[in-house]
Scaffold this active site. Structure first.
Site, PDB file in Angstrom:
ATOM      1  N   ASP A  16       0.952  -0.783  -0.212  1.00 26.18           N
ATOM      2  CA  ASP A  16      -0.018   0.411   0.004  1.00 26.18           C
ATOM      3  C   ASP A  16       0.596   1.181   0.080  1.00 26.18           C
ATOM      4  O   ASP A  16       1.260   2.164   0.856  1.00 26.18           O
ATOM      5  CB  ASP A  16      -0.671  -0.203   1.123  1.00 26.18           C
ATOM      6  CG  ASP A  16      -2.137  -1.073   1.574  1.00 26.18           C
ATOM      7  OD1 ASP A  16      -2.266  -1.273   0.314  1.00 26.18           O
ATOM      8  OD2 ASP A  16      -2.691  -1.824   2.657  1.00 26.18           O
ATOM      9  N   GLU A 170     -10.978   0.923  -4.747  1.00 28.24           N
ATOM     10  CA  GLU A 170     -10.466   0.483  -2.869  1.00 28.24           C
ATOM     11  C   GLU A 170      -8.916   1.620  -3.055  1.00 28.24           C
ATOM     12  O   GLU A 170      -8.892   2.167  -4.685  1.00 28.24           O
ATOM     13  CB  GLU A 170     -10.009  -0.005  -1.715  1.00 28.24           C
ATOM     14  CG  GLU A 170      -9.164  -1.125  -2.045  1.00 28.24           C
ATOM     15  CD  GLU A 170      -9.179  -2.417  -1.444  1.00 28.24           C
ATOM     16  OE1 GLU A 170      -9.995  -2.643  -0.582  1.00 28.24           O
ATOM     17  OE2 GLU A 170      -8.557  -3.195  -1.989  1.00 28.24           O
TER      18      GLU A 170
HETATM   19  C1  6LW Z   1      -5.688  -2.129   2.127  1.00 25.60           C
HETATM   20  C2  6LW Z   1      -6.624  -2.384   1.021  1.00 25.60           C
HETATM   21  C3  6LW Z   1      -5.950  -3.401   0.147  1.00 25.60           C
HETATM   22  O1  6LW Z   1      -6.523  -0.977   2.947  1.00 25.60           O
HETATM   23  O2  6LW Z   1      -5.557  -4.349   0.933  1.00 25.60           O
HETATM   24  O3  6LW Z   1      -4.095  -3.832  -1.183  1.00 25.60           O
HETATM   25  C4  6LW Z   1      -5.464  -3.522   2.769  1.00 25.60           C
HETATM   26  N1  6LW Z   1      -5.765  -3.178  -0.976  1.00 25.60           N
HETATM   27  O4  6LW Z   1      -6.562  -1.162   0.383  1.00 25.60           O
HETATM   28  C5  6LW Z   1      -4.349  -3.758   3.198  1.00 25.60           C
HETATM   29  O5  6LW Z   1      -3.075  -3.749   2.744  1.00 25.60           O
END
Ligand code: 6LW
Length: 505
Positions: A16, A170
């Site tokens: 991230d 996300e």
């Molecule tokens: C993060 C979300 C995700 O908050 O995994 O890769 C979660 N995506 O965006 C934890 O890293």
């Protein structure tokens, strides 16, 4: 002559990534989950060579993690920005308190105490408009106008874009570019279906139109050695070039493939075509950015001569001051057992991320009357330990509900040198580990083999697949460290090297 750089630019469990630039300096942060200290922060002058300069959450008050915090909970994806002469970081403690903001004058800290903010979801972002309004996007994807100083939502939240229909839209980041607001998100889950998609609007509230070339990045369905590409952030160089940092994995072994280093930080160039960003395949070796500022890598051996622990040392959930000392026996790291074991929360463990598929760790341990050693861990239910106690050294495998002593040898009194190596060639077939009897042969190999040594003597070799995300589940990667589960033990030094021609098995 063009220069090339190697991906990942930050190896090991560093997912991230979020990046910002101030003048000619770049700063990058990553998720840290249940580990303390949290949110490692790195500095670079060229986007390729990164040096860890601290941890944003390095005081227990900033990082409340109850002892029952499960693995892969805690701190999720941060966003770092520089605005109005200050560094701003927003992230989520999914175990305690939710979303919060911390600020600092200097990236190495000190960072402020958390300012909690009642924003929904995870993966919060920060962006400012020309009027000084602050906009916080979050997973889903929604946005709110906020007062980041007071931790107050002023307007909203409103939904703005749910992506192209894939799982988990996300990791949003909003960018003001020209007359547009660009919204970059991740979709498709953080596993092999991971993608990056883009939309744009005239205002942070929308309406957003998707890019005609979504996803702008994915390696899904390919046999590329780099997989799960997604969760990205954009940055420009002082020359006006665009780059993207992102997470990806390097799975190995027989299908379905196992990744053992967690999700790592990669770098890829960005081009703009007809008003939309485009990125190519994320290669392990690629043409470097124009600036090139290599730095001396930190010494392989930590002698524990410094008065404070280096930034790379992490511990699950907390590291009480009473559990460790660099002063008690100068030049040594002394660990005091807490009564807990590696199979449970609260154990005294100080470790660092495994950052290379092939590495060698050596430690010099004076076990005294303690039970202490070196452990390679994914979590409490998945770890291999090289442990000294009562005049014996043992190799212990903990895999899910099973715990087995796989080797045992007498050791003379006094300090011992313990070594752990990983290799990705000449792998063990699963039957050779004794773990099960299915004779699938070498085709069924795992990602790597982990070998345990006392001095120069090989004690045991174990299949690395059981310390992979595909077996253990979750968002983290391997951490290798020193521990004590009974009494007090001292470590003279800890050495970590990428294994290459000069470092034998
Ligand atoms: C993060 C979300 C995700 O908050 O995994 O890769 C979660 N995506 O965006 C934890 O890293």
């Amino acid at each position: 002559m063009p220069r090339f750089y190697d991906n990942p630019v930050i190896g090991g469990f560093h997912p991230d990534p979020s990046v910002c630039r101030v003048g000619e300096d770049y700063y990058l942060v990553c998720s840290s989950f249940e580990y303390f200290p949290g949110v490692p922060i790195f500095h670079s002058r060229d986007l390729v060579h990164w040096r860890q300069i601290g941890n944003v959450l390095d005081r227990p008050e900033q990082l409340p993690l109850p002892p029952d915090t499960p693995a892969s909970r805690g701190i999720y994806a941060p966003t770092i920005r520089h605005h109005d002469g200050r560094f701003w970081l927003i992230t989520t403690n999914v175990s305690t308190g939710g979303n919060f903001i911390v600020t600092a004058e200097r990236p190495e800290g000190p960072w402020s105490d958390p300012v909690w903010i009642d924003l929904p979801g995870i993966d919060p972002d920060l962006a400012w408009d020309d009027e000084g309004n602050c906009w916080a996007a979050f997973q889903g994807v929604g946005v709110a106008r906020i007062d980041p100083e007071a931790g107050k939502v002023l307007d909203g939240p409103w939904p703005i874009w749910s992506g192209t229909g894939l799982q988990w839209p996300e990791a949003p980041h909003l960018y003001r570019i020209g007359d547009w607001w660009y919204l970059m998100i991740a979709e498709g889950g953080t596993e092999r279906g991971h993608t990056v998609a883009m939309a744009r609007a005239r205002s942070p509230r929308g309406p957003f139109e998707p890019s005609p070339v979504n996803p702008i990045l994915t390696h899904r369905g390919t046999d590329h050695p780099v997989q799960s590409t997604g969760h990205a952030d954009l940055v420009t160089t002082p020359d006006g070039d665009w780059w993207m940092v992102l997470l990806a994995t390097r799975p190995r072994g027989f299908t379905p493939g196992f990744h053992v280093l967690g999700r790592e930080t990669f770098l890829v160039p960005v081009e703009w075509v007809d008003g939309w960003p485009r990125v190519g395949t994320v290669e392990l070796r690629a043409r470097a950015p124009r600036a090139w500022h290599p730095w001396e890598p930190p010494p392989a051996r930590d002698d524990f001569d410094a008065p404070v622990l280096g930034h790379e040392w992490i511990s699950p959930r907390s590291r009480p001051d009473t559990s460790w000392s660099l002063a008690e026996r100068p030049g040594w790291l002394t660990l005091h057992a807490t009564g807990s074991t590696l199979d449970a929360s609260g154990c005294t463990f100080v470790g660092r991320r495994q950052q290379h598929p092939e590495c060698r760790v050596e430690v010099r341990l004076d076990p005294g009357w303690a039970r202490a050693g070196v452990s390679v861990r994914l979590d409490e239910a998945h770890h291999y330990d090289l442990e000294v106690c009562d005049g014996r050294v043992e190799v212990i495998a903990r895999i899910g509900p099973l715990r087995n002593v796989v080797a045992r040898r007498a050791v003379p009194p006094g300090a011992v040198v313990l070594a752990v190596t990983t290799r990705t060639d000449d792998l063990l077939p699963p039957s050779a580990t004794g773990a099960h009897d299915i004779a699938l042969g070498t085709a069924a190999t795992g990602p790597d083999t982990i070998a345990f040594h006392l001095g120069a003597d090989l004690l045991a070799e174990l299949d690395g697949r059981y310390l992979s995300t595909e077996v253990a589940v979750g968002f983290t990667g391997r951490v290798i460290g020193m521990y004590a589960t009974e009494g007090s033990a001292s470590f003279d030094w800890f050495e970590y090297r990428e294994r290459g021609a000069d470092v034998p098995a």
